[in-house]
Structure formats: structure tokens, C-alpha cells
Design a protein around this motif. Sequence first.
Motif, short mmCIF file in Angstrom:
data_model
loop_
_atom_site.label_atom_id
_atom_site.label_comp_id
_atom_site.label_asym_id
_atom_site.label_seq_id
_atom_site.Cartn_x
_atom_site.Cartn_y
_atom_site.Cartn_z
N ALA A 4 0.97 -1.18 0.24
CA ALA A 4 0.18 0.09 -0.01
C ALA A 4 1.16 1.26 0.02
CB ALA A 4 -1.03 -0.15 1.27
N GLN A 5 2.03 1.29 0.78
CA GLN A 5 2.84 2.52 0.86
C GLN A 5 3.49 2.59 -0.32
OE1 GLN A 5 2.41 4.74 3.71
NE2 GLN A 5 3.29 5.94 2.05
N ALA A 61 -14.14 -3.26 -6.42
CA ALA A 61 -12.93 -2.45 -5.89
C ALA A 61 -12.52 -2.70 -4.49
CB ALA A 61 -13.45 -0.97 -6.27
N VAL A 62 -13.49 -2.90 -3.91
CA VAL A 62 -13.17 -3.22 -2.47
C VAL A 62 -12.26 -4.62 -2.22
CG1 VAL A 62 -13.88 -3.71 -0.06
CG2 VAL A 62 -15.11 -2.15 -1.36
N GLY A 63 -12.65 -5.58 -3.14
CA GLY A 63 -11.80 -6.79 -3.22
C GLY A 63 -10.49 -6.31 -3.61
N TYR A 64 -10.28 -5.56 -4.68
CA TYR A 64 -8.99 -5.11 -5.02
C TYR A 64 -8.16 -4.31 -3.82
CZ TYR A 64 -5.39 -2.36 -7.36
OH TYR A 64 -4.22 -1.65 -7.80
N SER A 69 -4.48 -3.38 1.06
CA SER A 69 -4.54 -3.57 2.49
C SER A 69 -5.91 -3.42 3.12
CB SER A 69 -4.18 -1.96 2.79
OG SER A 69 -4.57 -1.30 3.94
N ILE A 70 -5.97 -4.43 4.26
CA ILE A 70 -7.30 -4.77 4.85
C ILE A 70 -7.91 -3.33 5.49
CG2 ILE A 70 -8.60 -6.14 6.59
CD1 ILE A 70 -8.08 -7.69 3.75
N PRO A 71 -7.23 -2.73 6.27
CA PRO A 71 -7.78 -1.48 6.77
C PRO A 71 -8.32 -0.52 5.58
CG PRO A 71 -5.83 -2.06 7.94
CD PRO A 71 -5.95 -2.75 6.62
N LEU A 72 -7.52 -0.40 4.57
CA LEU A 72 -7.65 0.70 3.52
C LEU A 72 -9.12 0.04 3.02
CD1 LEU A 72 -4.63 2.08 2.26
CD2 LEU A 72 -6.45 3.29 3.41
N ALA A 73 -9.33 -1.25 2.67
CA ALA A 73 -10.25 -1.65 2.12
C ALA A 73 -11.83 -1.72 2.96
CB ALA A 73 -10.14 -3.64 1.77
N ILE A 74 -11.52 -1.49 4.29
CA ILE A 74 -12.58 -1.39 5.03
C ILE A 74 -13.22 -0.03 4.81
CG2 ILE A 74 -13.47 -1.34 7.42
CD1 ILE A 74 -11.41 -3.80 8.06
N GLY A 75 -12.40 0.76 5.07
CA GLY A 75 -12.57 2.44 4.48
C GLY A 75 -13.36 2.55 3.20
N MET A 76 -12.62 1.96 2.27
CA MET A 76 -13.09 1.85 0.96
C MET A 76 -14.64 1.44 0.75
SD MET A 76 -11.11 4.12 -0.41
CE MET A 76 -12.09 4.03 -2.10
N ALA A 77 -14.91 0.51 1.53
CA ALA A 77 -16.06 -0.08 1.75
C ALA A 77 -17.34 0.88 1.92
CB ALA A 77 -16.46 -1.31 2.65
N ALA A 78 -16.76 1.69 3.08
CA ALA A 78 -17.57 2.62 3.71
C ALA A 78 -17.89 3.89 2.85
CB ALA A 78 -16.94 3.00 4.97
N VAL A 79 -16.75 4.04 2.19
CA VAL A 79 -16.85 5.23 1.37
C VAL A 79 -17.45 4.90 0.00
CG1 VAL A 79 -15.33 6.61 -0.30
CG2 VAL A 79 -14.51 6.34 1.96
N SER A 80 -17.56 3.65 -0.21
CA SER A 80 -18.42 3.32 -1.63
C SER A 80 -19.55 3.29 -1.22
CB SER A 80 -17.87 1.78 -1.96
OG SER A 80 -16.60 2.01 -2.59
N GLY A 148 -4.66 8.97 12.72
CA GLY A 148 -3.66 8.08 13.50
C GLY A 148 -4.06 6.62 13.36
N ILE A 149 -4.89 6.28 12.43
CA ILE A 149 -5.05 5.07 11.82
C ILE A 149 -4.05 4.39 10.78
CG2 ILE A 149 -6.92 3.61 10.82
CD1 ILE A 149 -8.96 5.86 11.45
N GLY A 150 -3.51 3.21 11.23
CA GLY A 150 -2.54 2.53 10.40
C GLY A 150 -3.29 1.71 9.44
N TYR A 151 -2.38 1.61 8.10
CA TYR A 151 -2.99 1.02 7.09
C TYR A 151 -1.57 -0.03 6.37
CZ TYR A 151 -0.85 4.90 4.88
OH TYR A 151 0.07 6.16 4.44
#
Length: 151
Positions: A4-5, A61-64, A69-80, A148-151
Motif C-alpha cells: 500500500a505504501q 474495487a473493495v476486493g482489489y 490493505s485490509i484497513p484501507l479496504a474497510i474504509g473504501m467499503a464505507a466510502v463506496s 492516526g489509523i494505520g494501514y
Amino acid sequence: MRTAQEWLDAYGQSHQNPTNKTIHWICIPAIVMSIFGLLGAVPSPFESPWLHWGTLLAIGAVGYYALISIPLAIGMAAVSGVMLLLVQALAALPIPLWASSLGIFVVAWIFQFIGHKIEGQKPSFFEDLQFLMIGPMWLLAALYRRAGIGY
């Protein structure tokens, strides 16, 4: 596969100018929402107004993102989910969903290219089409860092 980074750092290289960054904060969400809206306007076999081609793209997209990154995928699910709510709001307007979505899409991309002209850099997706998926994640990662959330 890049971490991810690594993806975020590579994307960030052509997104340093403050004006270009501001444009991206407005236009990337608009583009994502408009794509969901355009796909939501395509006839589908699904009976629910919530399940359409745009919803399926969001799930893919969330699967991608989960591969990166699982934490970013969770956030992207919420954003979606929020974007799909906005698509429902657009669908309730007296203008056809495809027309409003297309208008948003075109205007947002025009501004994206203006931002890159100001930046003096080509858009990242000219290098690798996967960067089209990284843009939304780059914005979310910035929010995560502020919180301050890690990804």
C-alpha cells in the motif's frame, strides 16, 4: 505486488502541488460517484435499486483494495457505501441518472487534467492504469494518517 505504501508513494510523486491536491480532493470522489451512477443507469437483471452494475463495481474495487490493505479496504467499503447513497440521491432528481452522472464525470475529469497541467506532471494512470484505483485510496490514506489509523 506493491505494498500500500509503495502505491501511495508512487501516486503522490505526481501530486505535490497544493492546487492539484485540492482539485483531486473534490474531483476523485465526484468521478467515483459518477462512475457508480453511470453503471447504475445501465439496465440490469437485479430488482433492487441498490443492486446494480455500479454496486458490483464497488464490491470488486473493495476486493482489489483488500489485496493491498485490509484497513484501507474497510474504509473504501464505507466510502463506496456513501457514494452509492449519493447515486440514489442523483437518481431521485428530475434529470436522468445517466445524464447527471455523465456531466459530473466530464467536468471532474476536465478539472483533473487542469490540476495536472498546474502540477506540471502527467496523471499517474498514464504510467499504470492501476493508478485509477489508487487515487481514491490515496485520499483515504491521508485521512487515516490524520486520524492516526494505520494501514
